[in-house]
Design an enzyme around this catalytic site. Structure first.
Site, mmCIF file in Angstrom:
data_model
loop_
_atom_site.group_PDB
_atom_site.id
_atom_site.type_symbol
_atom_site.label_atom_id
_atom_site.label_comp_id
_atom_site.label_asym_id
_atom_site.label_seq_id
_atom_site.Cartn_x
_atom_site.Cartn_y
_atom_site.Cartn_z
ATOM 1 N N GLU A 84 -19.828 -13.521 -43.671
ATOM 2 C CA GLU A 84 -19.849 -14.181 -42.366
ATOM 3 C C GLU A 84 -18.645 -15.112 -42.160
ATOM 4 O OE1 GLU A 84 -24.613 -14.304 -41.362
ATOM 5 O OE2 GLU A 84 -23.850 -15.683 -42.856
ATOM 6 N N GLY A 88 -31.739 -11.685 -36.215
ATOM 7 C CA GLY A 88 -32.571 -10.607 -35.668
ATOM 8 C C GLY A 88 -32.980 -10.963 -34.248
ATOM 9 N N MET A 96 -32.034 -17.746 -40.635
ATOM 10 C CA MET A 96 -32.561 -18.502 -41.767
ATOM 11 C C MET A 96 -31.853 -19.833 -42.035
ATOM 12 S SD MET A 96 -33.273 -15.180 -44.209
ATOM 13 C CE MET A 96 -34.163 -16.080 -45.468
ATOM 14 N N GLU A 97 -30.957 -20.259 -41.132
ATOM 15 C CA GLU A 97 -30.209 -21.501 -41.405
ATOM 16 C C GLU A 97 -30.032 -22.436 -40.220
ATOM 17 O OE1 GLU A 97 -28.681 -18.443 -42.064
ATOM 18 O OE2 GLU A 97 -29.294 -18.385 -44.175
ATOM 19 N N ASP A 104 -29.966 -6.890 -36.000
ATOM 20 C CA ASP A 104 -31.175 -6.052 -36.114
ATOM 21 C C ASP A 104 -32.206 -6.528 -35.102
ATOM 22 O OD1 ASP A 104 -31.195 -8.266 -38.416
ATOM 23 O OD2 ASP A 104 -33.245 -7.976 -37.722
HETATM 24 N N1 ADE Z 1 -30.645 -12.530 -40.193
HETATM 25 C C1 ADE Z 1 -30.346 -11.326 -39.653
HETATM 26 N N2 ADE Z 1 -31.445 -10.674 -39.274
HETATM 27 C C2 ADE Z 1 -32.494 -11.477 -39.584
HETATM 28 C C3 ADE Z 1 -33.887 -11.340 -39.459
HETATM 29 N N3 ADE Z 1 -34.427 -10.245 -38.951
HETATM 30 N N4 ADE Z 1 -34.667 -12.360 -39.894
HETATM 31 C C4 ADE Z 1 -34.109 -13.474 -40.435
HETATM 32 N N5 ADE Z 1 -32.797 -13.636 -40.593
HETATM 33 C C5 ADE Z 1 -31.977 -12.661 -40.166
#
Ligand code: ADE
Length: 231
Positions: A12, A78, A175-176, A199
């Protein structure tokens, strides 16, 4: 102005780090912080590692040891909002920790007990600059500002995705971001979380994840470079 840039994963921030002029590396708390000039700006860039604790620590080091004036956290996420397509960008109007849960005591999920704030707002000026630049450098995608929900979980289940949408009206999950946001807020430091969609957060397209992630990172990379040129 000195700008701190955090990416959870090496990929990243790798291209940004590779372009830093006169890079000076310092290892602090087992992360490498690269200081130098990028697009004419003083920057400090770090791969923080994945998850909220790593991200918050990196943000605090950027403030304490490098005295940054603002923090940009870029990466992938996501999609929770079904309007979002792979590669689209979300800017943090605000952030929430979806796994902060003291509902046992009657608190709504996401509320951080005994703190004045739980939904930390991205800096308006940084959002405006990012939005303007993104239309120029990534004209083929859509850009949104909205809520980013963070937790120490990779979301890959459509029921969880629906829950994140219904409870938080989140645009995307990662997640951050909310951890960087909380650390920045505690230090009165302006911040912006930038996420490109890799995603749909429902377990679909598992085979294509790597390719989608690469595409998404190309968009954040162009956007951050464009922002640095503009700030
Ligand atoms: N980072 C990228 N896709 C994610 C997801 N589906 N859940 C959590 N962190 C992500």
């Amino acid at each position: 102005m000195k700008i701190g840039i955090i990416g959870a994963m090496g990929e990243e921030v790798a291209k940004l780090i590779a372009r830093v002029e006169n890079p000076a590396n310092s290892e602090i708390a087992k992360s490498v912080f690269t200081a130098g000039k990028l697009a004419g700006q003083d920057v400090v860039i770090v791969e923080s590692g994945i998850g909220k604790v790593n991200a918050a620590l990196a943000a605090q080091v950027l403030v304490d040891k490098f005295g940054v004036d603002c923090i940009i956290n870029c990466g992938v996420a996501g999609a929770i909002d079904n309007r979002l397509n792979i590669g689209d960008i979300v800017l943090s109007e605000d952030t929430v920790q979806h796994d902060m849960d003291t509902s046992y005591f009657g608190d709504p999920v996401g509320i951080i007990p005994r703190m004045k704030e739980s939904y930390f707002k991205g800096d308006k000026k940084l959002i405006k600059v990012a939005s303007d630049v993104c239309h120029e450098v990534n004209p083929e995608i859509s850009i949104y500002s909205g809520r980013i929900a963070s937790g120490d979980q990779f979301i890959s289940d459509s029921d969880k995705k629906k829950w994140l949408s219904a409870n938080f009206h989140a645009m995307c999950a990662e997640m951050e971001g909310a951890a960087v946001a909380q650390a920045a807020w505690l230090n009165d430091t302006p911040f912006l979380i930038i996420r490109a969609i890799s995603d749909k957060a429902d377990g679909s397209a598992v085979m294509d994840y790597g390719e989608f992630e690469k595409k998404a990172i190309e968009h954040t990379d162009k956007l951050v470079m464009g922002m640095l040129e503009r700030l």
